[in-house]
Design a protein around this motif. Sequence first.
Motif, mmCIF file in Angstrom:
data_model
loop_
_atom_site.group_PDB
_atom_site.id
_atom_site.type_symbol
_atom_site.label_atom_id
_atom_site.label_comp_id
_atom_site.label_asym_id
_atom_site.label_seq_id
_atom_site.Cartn_x
_atom_site.Cartn_y
_atom_site.Cartn_z
ATOM 1 N N VAL A 122 0.858 -1.186 0.000
ATOM 2 C CA VAL A 122 0.000 0.000 0.000
ATOM 3 C C VAL A 122 0.893 1.235 0.000
ATOM 4 O O VAL A 122 1.875 1.298 0.749
ATOM 5 N N ASP A 123 0.574 2.193 -0.845
ATOM 6 C CA ASP A 123 1.347 3.433 -0.935
ATOM 7 C C ASP A 123 0.893 4.379 0.182
ATOM 8 O O ASP A 123 -0.110 5.092 0.044
ATOM 9 N N ILE A 124 1.617 4.374 1.278
ATOM 10 C CA ILE A 124 1.224 5.149 2.447
ATOM 11 C C ILE A 124 1.281 6.653 2.174
ATOM 12 O O ILE A 124 0.378 7.408 2.572
ATOM 13 N N GLN A 125 2.316 7.098 1.482
ATOM 14 C CA GLN A 125 2.433 8.527 1.200
ATOM 15 C C GLN A 125 1.278 9.016 0.332
ATOM 16 O O GLN A 125 0.769 10.134 0.522
ATOM 17 N N ALA A 126 0.847 8.186 -0.604
ATOM 18 C CA ALA A 126 -0.291 8.558 -1.457
ATOM 19 C C ALA A 126 -1.567 8.669 -0.627
ATOM 20 O O ALA A 126 -2.407 9.554 -0.872
ATOM 21 N N LEU A 127 -1.723 7.788 0.351
ATOM 22 C CA LEU A 127 -2.906 7.837 1.214
ATOM 23 C C LEU A 127 -2.940 9.129 2.023
ATOM 24 O O LEU A 127 -4.004 9.707 2.264
ATOM 25 N N LYS A 128 -1.781 9.600 2.449
ATOM 26 C CA LYS A 128 -1.731 10.811 3.275
ATOM 27 C C LYS A 128 -2.119 12.058 2.488
ATOM 28 O O LYS A 128 -2.604 13.041 3.082
ATOM 29 N N THR A 129 -1.933 12.012 1.176
ATOM 30 C CA THR A 129 -2.224 13.180 0.341
ATOM 31 C C THR A 129 -3.710 13.521 0.401
ATOM 32 O O THR A 129 -4.569 12.673 0.195
ATOM 33 N N GLY A 130 -4.010 14.763 0.688
ATOM 34 C CA GLY A 130 -5.393 15.215 0.715
ATOM 35 C C GLY A 130 -6.124 14.929 2.010
ATOM 36 O O GLY A 130 -7.324 15.197 2.120
ATOM 37 N N CYS A 131 -5.413 14.391 3.000
ATOM 38 C CA CYS A 131 -6.044 14.080 4.281
ATOM 39 C C CYS A 131 -5.911 15.242 5.269
ATOM 40 O O CYS A 131 -4.994 16.048 5.178
ATOM 41 N N ARG A 132 -6.827 15.277 6.205
ATOM 42 C CA ARG A 132 -6.689 16.179 7.348
ATOM 43 C C ARG A 132 -5.856 15.451 8.394
ATOM 44 O O ARG A 132 -6.135 14.311 8.741
ATOM 45 N N GLN A 133 -4.822 16.093 8.902
ATOM 46 C CA GLN A 133 -3.943 15.457 9.874
ATOM 47 C C GLN A 133 -4.232 15.961 11.274
ATOM 48 O O GLN A 133 -4.510 17.137 11.486
ATOM 49 N N ALA A 134 -4.187 15.045 12.233
ATOM 50 C CA ALA A 134 -4.370 15.398 13.640
ATOM 51 C C ALA A 134 -3.292 14.710 14.459
ATOM 52 O O ALA A 134 -2.838 13.613 14.126
ATOM 53 N N GLY A 135 -2.871 15.343 15.546
ATOM 54 C CA GLY A 135 -1.892 14.746 16.438
ATOM 55 C C GLY A 135 -2.548 13.835 17.451
ATOM 56 O O GLY A 135 -3.780 13.736 17.532
ATOM 57 N N ALA A 136 -1.723 13.175 18.260
ATOM 58 C CA ALA A 136 -2.232 12.214 19.232
ATOM 59 C C ALA A 136 -3.141 12.876 20.264
ATOM 60 O O ALA A 136 -4.205 12.340 20.607
ATOM 61 N N ASP A 137 -2.745 14.032 20.772
ATOM 62 C CA ASP A 137 -3.548 14.682 21.817
ATOM 63 C C ASP A 137 -4.944 15.010 21.318
ATOM 64 O O ASP A 137 -5.944 14.766 22.005
#
Length: 278
Positions: free
Chosen positions: A109-124
């Motif tokens: 699975v292309d992990i970097q491709a999956l991250k593209t266009g996503c909203r990112q959130a931290g652990a907290d």
Amino acid sequence: TDKAFYATDHKVNGISIFPGAGFLEIACIAGSIAGEQRVAAIKDIVWAQPLNLANGAQLAKTYLKLIGDDSEYEIVSLDEENERVVHAQGRLVFPEAGYAQAKEKQARVDIQALKTGCRQAGADEHYQVFAALGFEYGPGFRAVQEFYSHDSYALARLEIPEFLLADFEQYMLHPSLIDGALQAVAGLLGKQEAGTPYLPFAVDDIELIRPLTPGCYAYVEMAGEQNAAGIKKFNISLLSEKGEVLVKLSNFYVRALPPAALQPDAATGQDKVALAQE
């Protein structure tokens, strides 16, 4: 015991509840010892009743029954009236001819491709949602380090906490990572169900393709048609940092939890995992 990380770091409204992911590990280890070979898959998994550790250590027994080439398992305890309580059950599958070749057919699975266009959130930010609903994850169950949400999938970077690394190799399905993968369903479900907590209750199939690694990713997608009212199902893949499929959960079922079940006195009756909007 109520002193281990799986009790102290896994609470619902202040009450220690043995994690559902822990029953998967118990089944795998028991089956591998009894079958004298590593379990290849677990099927027809049902979490029937939680194991409450609020009053101290509890005795749980694992029963195995050979059915053809597979083995059915049941994990039980006795209640205050000495009545048998079933906590989890399913079927263990052992390696078949060609199983090793099947591993090699798993596409990366292309992990970097999956991250593209996503909203990112931290652990907290991720764990604040659970805390607001009474789900208290201590260090041992805060495996999610980064969280990526998309309209059609969710991705979480998981990492075993440092204090659990020493005996990580003793586990087949470490509950911290598996629970973290189940928590990741929140990213996808939250797009549709604002603030609604859900209870996991069944999985059709878990394939143990490669050994889990202390750092990995959980990739979550909706699974096929969603027909049953109040019930949703997902497919989850645990991936190496290179995108190799390590473990696959097919048809992981959750059902909507009624508001009354969120009261503190109800926490003893269900092993809840909140799957709410981030």
